[in-house]
Design a protein around this motif. Structure first.
Motif, PDB file in Angstrom:
ATOM      1  N   SER A   1      16.007  19.399   0.580  1.00  0.00           N
ATOM      2  CA  SER A   1      14.861  18.662   1.124  1.00  0.00           C
ATOM      3  C   SER A   1      14.052  17.954   0.040  1.00  0.00           C
ATOM      4  N   TRP A   2      14.192  18.363  -1.232  1.00  0.00           N
ATOM      5  CA  TRP A   2      13.454  17.711  -2.315  1.00  0.00           C
ATOM      6  C   TRP A   2      14.044  16.344  -2.661  1.00  0.00           C
ATOM      7  N   ILE A   3      15.273  16.080  -2.225  1.00  0.00           N
ATOM      8  CA  ILE A   3      15.915  14.791  -2.495  1.00  0.00           C
ATOM      9  C   ILE A   3      15.358  13.753  -1.527  1.00  0.00           C
ATOM     10  N   ALA A   4      14.721  12.734  -2.071  1.00  0.00           N
ATOM     11  CA  ALA A   4      14.064  11.721  -1.239  1.00  0.00           C
ATOM     12  C   ALA A   4      15.103  10.834  -0.561  1.00  0.00           C
ATOM     13  N   PRO A   5      14.811  10.369   0.640  1.00  0.00           N
ATOM     14  CA  PRO A   5      15.749   9.475   1.330  1.00  0.00           C
ATOM     15  C   PRO A   5      15.710   8.062   0.733  1.00  0.00           C
ATOM     16  N   LEU A   6      16.780   7.335   0.894  1.00  0.00           N
ATOM     17  CA  LEU A   6      16.856   5.927   0.507  1.00  0.00           C
ATOM     18  C   LEU A   6      16.414   5.110   1.715  1.00  0.00           C
ATOM     19  N   ASN A   7      15.281   4.423   1.586  1.00  0.00           N
ATOM     20  CA  ASN A   7      14.704   3.709   2.724  1.00  0.00           C
ATOM     21  C   ASN A   7      15.262   2.291   2.826  1.00  0.00           C
ATOM     22  N   LEU A   8      15.800   1.960   3.972  1.00  0.00           N
ATOM     23  CA  LEU A   8      16.334   0.623   4.248  1.00  0.00           C
ATOM     24  C   LEU A   8      15.408  -0.079   5.231  1.00  0.00           C
ATOM     25  N   GLN A   9      15.051  -1.332   4.925  1.00  0.00           N
ATOM     26  CA  GLN A   9      14.142  -2.090   5.785  1.00  0.00           C
ATOM     27  C   GLN A   9      14.709  -3.488   6.030  1.00  0.00           C
ATOM     28  N   TYR A  10      14.499  -3.990   7.242  1.00  0.00           N
ATOM     29  CA  TYR A  10      14.891  -5.365   7.563  1.00  0.00           C
ATOM     30  C   TYR A  10      13.968  -5.864   8.663  1.00  0.00           C
ATOM     31  N   SER A  11      13.560  -7.129   8.532  1.00  0.00           N
ATOM     32  CA  SER A  11      12.727  -7.731   9.574  1.00  0.00           C
ATOM     33  C   SER A  11      13.124  -9.194   9.764  1.00  0.00           C
ATOM     34  N   TYR A  12      13.002  -9.666  10.989  1.00  0.00           N
ATOM     35  CA  TYR A  12      13.281 -11.066  11.332  1.00  0.00           C
ATOM     36  C   TYR A  12      12.104 -11.541  12.173  1.00  0.00           C
ATOM     37  N   THR A  13      11.439 -12.631  11.715  1.00  0.00           N
ATOM     38  CA  THR A  13      10.214 -13.092  12.365  1.00  0.00           C
ATOM     39  C   THR A  13      10.316 -14.575  12.709  1.00  0.00           C
ATOM     40  N   VAL A  14       9.884 -14.909  13.914  1.00  0.00           N
ATOM     41  CA  VAL A  14       9.795 -16.309  14.363  1.00  0.00           C
ATOM     42  C   VAL A  14       8.349 -16.570  14.766  1.00  0.00           C
TER      43      VAL A  14
ATOM     44  N   GLN B   1      13.087 -13.948   7.168  1.00  0.00           N
ATOM     45  CA  GLN B   1      13.831 -12.686   7.158  1.00  0.00           C
ATOM     46  C   GLN B   1      13.498 -11.941   5.868  1.00  0.00           C
ATOM     47  N   ASN B   2      13.359 -10.607   6.007  1.00  0.00           N
ATOM     48  CA  ASN B   2      13.070  -9.774   4.839  1.00  0.00           C
ATOM     49  C   ASN B   2      13.920  -8.504   4.904  1.00  0.00           C
ATOM     50  N   ALA B   3      14.448  -8.112   3.767  1.00  0.00           N
ATOM     51  CA  ALA B   3      15.221  -6.872   3.669  1.00  0.00           C
ATOM     52  C   ALA B   3      14.885  -6.187   2.350  1.00  0.00           C
ATOM     53  N   ALA B   4      14.938  -4.859   2.371  1.00  0.00           N
ATOM     54  CA  ALA B   4      14.608  -4.120   1.148  1.00  0.00           C
ATOM     55  C   ALA B   4      15.292  -2.760   1.155  1.00  0.00           C
ATOM     56  N   ILE B   5      15.614  -2.295  -0.037  1.00  0.00           N
ATOM     57  CA  ILE B   5      16.096  -0.927  -0.261  1.00  0.00           C
ATOM     58  C   ILE B   5      15.154  -0.299  -1.271  1.00  0.00           C
TER      59      ILE B   5
ATOM     60  N   SER C   1       8.003  10.951 -10.717  1.00  0.00           N
ATOM     61  CA  SER C   1       9.022  10.379  -9.837  1.00  0.00           C
ATOM     62  C   SER C   1       9.547   9.087 -10.439  1.00  0.00           C
ATOM     63  N   ILE C   2      10.774   8.758 -10.102  1.00  0.00           N
ATOM     64  CA  ILE C   2      11.308   7.440 -10.449  1.00  0.00           C
ATOM     65  C   ILE C   2      11.288   6.597  -9.181  1.00  0.00           C
ATOM     66  N   THR C   3      10.936   5.333  -9.344  1.00  0.00           N
ATOM     67  CA  THR C   3      10.882   4.419  -8.208  1.00  0.00           C
ATOM     68  C   THR C   3      11.802   3.243  -8.477  1.00  0.00           C
ATOM     69  N   GLY C   4      12.314   2.685  -7.437  1.00  0.00           N
ATOM     70  CA  GLY C   4      13.181   1.525  -7.594  1.00  0.00           C
ATOM     71  C   GLY C   4      13.399   0.851  -6.259  1.00  0.00           C
ATOM     72  N   GLY C   5      13.808  -0.404  -6.324  1.00  0.00           N
ATOM     73  CA  GLY C   5      14.048  -1.096  -5.073  1.00  0.00           C
ATOM     74  C   GLY C   5      14.740  -2.428  -5.287  1.00  0.00           C
ATOM     75  N   TYR C   6      15.311  -2.926  -4.221  1.00  0.00           N
ATOM     76  CA  TYR C   6      15.921  -4.251  -4.200  1.00  0.00           C
ATOM     77  C   TYR C   6      15.358  -4.972  -2.989  1.00  0.00           C
ATOM     78  N   ASN C   7      14.860  -6.209  -3.209  1.00  0.00           N
ATOM     79  CA  ASN C   7      14.200  -6.963  -2.148  1.00  0.00           C
ATOM     80  C   ASN C   7      14.897  -8.311  -1.947  1.00  0.00           C
ATOM     81  N   TRP C   8      14.997  -8.722  -0.697  1.00  0.00           N
ATOM     82  CA  TRP C   8      15.612 -10.015  -0.354  1.00  0.00           C
ATOM     83  C   TRP C   8      14.803 -10.645   0.762  1.00  0.00           C
ATOM     84  N   SER C   9      14.605 -11.976   0.669  1.00  0.00           N
ATOM     85  CA  SER C   9      13.872 -12.686   1.721  1.00  0.00           C
ATOM     86  C   SER C   9      14.449 -14.088   1.895  1.00  0.00           C
TER      87      SER C   9
END
Length: 405
Positions: A56-69, A80-84, A255-263
């Protein structure tokens, strides 16, 4: 009488064979396969829950995506936006280690709890089987007592008709005969009730199943392999690691933080905003909570841990008292058994003398039959007390488990 002698001999032979050949048999064999599978699923669930808690101490990898008009300025715009993203603790002042240890002892505690539930069911099955076998002996004994009551009634009839006794003695003999017959009916009813309960939790046939021979335990072994005491000990360890985790919760965390973002945007008001882009980020984060309840929270966890240590001492005292009580009960049954053996020997000697007097014409066939029945009653009493002794030991074996039992 010969049939009874044969049944007694067979009972003793079966008990001896069971003691020698099957004393190492797992007691769990007395419960049904369906019950065993249910407990197996309980153990599997404990394993799954433990693994989930351990990681339970292992953090989840959060995936996000959105599409807006949208169309704020008459022209329709899309984006459009996406992130890990990842935010993973790597140091919690010992909190990660204590969380893993807590998961391990929680798994142990859960398995001991299933052991206790399974052992309770095993004890119920064996206890029912022992009582059924014992009631069979009591039925045989009651039939002999009925025969003696009928002989006594015949004697009272003859004495009444010859004028040697008044009707009060005859009435008492009739009442005594009726009482022992009614007692037989009660025993048979109880036996059928126990058979129904046994068949509900066991696949074994009560007629062919042999009762296990339980050996007397020494107090050290009883406490060492005691399920209830092990539950209390594992509960103490849970509180120990809970205390440590509570302390670590208020210490520095890294903690270590990291991410990849796309739009991607199209038809934006400002054309410079149109297009597709992506980027990454990473870093290190340190934090430490400052709470007014820190010391209260830690103190509460420490108190729970200290209390759990006292619970173990109380449980030891309780189990010691139970062990002594069972040993005392066994000693009493041993005394009753010895008394029945002495009575049997006395009746056997009287029977020999009575047969000689009967041959000489000084005693009747009634006298011989009464003593023969009394001898067999004492033999049955010995076996009944043997089962009583085993039932007492079963109280200890309910909470005792090792590789042998």
């Amino acid at each position: 009488m010969k049939v009874l002698n044969i049944s007694v001999a067979l009972f003793l032979a079966c008990s001896t064979l069971l003691s020698a050949a099957e004393k190492n048999e797992k007691l769990e064999e007395y419960i049904s396969q369906n019950k065993k599978e249910q407990f197996s699923y309980d153990y599997q669930k404990n394993e799954a829950e433990s693994s989930k808690l351990r990681d339970s101490w292992i953090a989840p990898l959060n995936l996000q995506y959105s599409y807006t008009v949208s169309n704020p300025y008459s022209a329709e715009q899309t984006s459009q936006n996406a992130a890990i993203k990842l935010d993973q603790p790597i140091f919690q002042s010992g909190g990660i280690y204590y969380a893993i240890k807590f998961a391990e002892v929680s798994h142990l505690y859960a398995n001991y709890s299933v052991d206790a539930a399974k052992r309770k069911l095993v004890k119920d099955a064996i206890s029912l089987l022992m009582q059924i076998k014992q009631l069979k002996l009591k039925i045989d004994k009651q039939n002999l007592q009925i025969k003696n009551a009928e002989i006594n009634l015949e004697l009272k009839k003859e004495q009444y008709l010859s004028g040697q006794l008044d009707s009060g003695f005859l009435d008492n003999a009739i009442i005594e005969r009726n009482s022992v017959i009614q007692a037989l009916y009660d025993i048979e009813t109880t036996k059928e009730r126990l058979i129904s309960k046994f068949q509900a939790i066991s696949d074994s046939s009560y007629e062919s199943a042999q009762i296990p021979h339980l050996e007397v335990l020494d107090k050290e072994s009883f406490l060492e392999y005691n399920i209830l005491l092990n539950i209390s000990k594992s509960d103490r360890e849970k509180y120990r690691y809970t205390k440590n985790m509570t302390i670590a919760k208020y210490l520095p965390k890294v903690s270590i933080t990291g991410g990849y973002n796309w739009s991607k945007s199209e038809k934006q008001l400002f054309s410079a905003s149109d297009g597709e882009r992506d980027y990454y980020d990473y870093g290190v984060k340190a934090s430490m909570p400052l709470s007014i309840n820190t010391f209260r929270d830690v103190e509460s966890a420490k108190i729970d841990f200290l209390k759990s240590k006292l619970v173990i001492e109380d449980k030891k005292r309780e189990l010691n008292a139970l062990f002594e009580q069972v040993m005392q009960n066994i000693d009493n049954f041993d005394k009753k058994r010895v008394l029945s053996i002495e009575n049997r020997d006395l009746y056997e000697k009287l029977l020999v003398d009575t047969k000689n007097l009967f041959t000489a014409g000084y005693k009747t066939k009634y006298d011989v039959d009464l003593l023969e029945n009394s001898v067999e009653i004492q033999k049955l009493d010995v076996m009944i007390f043997d089962i009583d002794r085993q039932l007492e030991l079963l109280t200890l074996y309910e909470m005792y488990i090792n590789d042998k039992y």
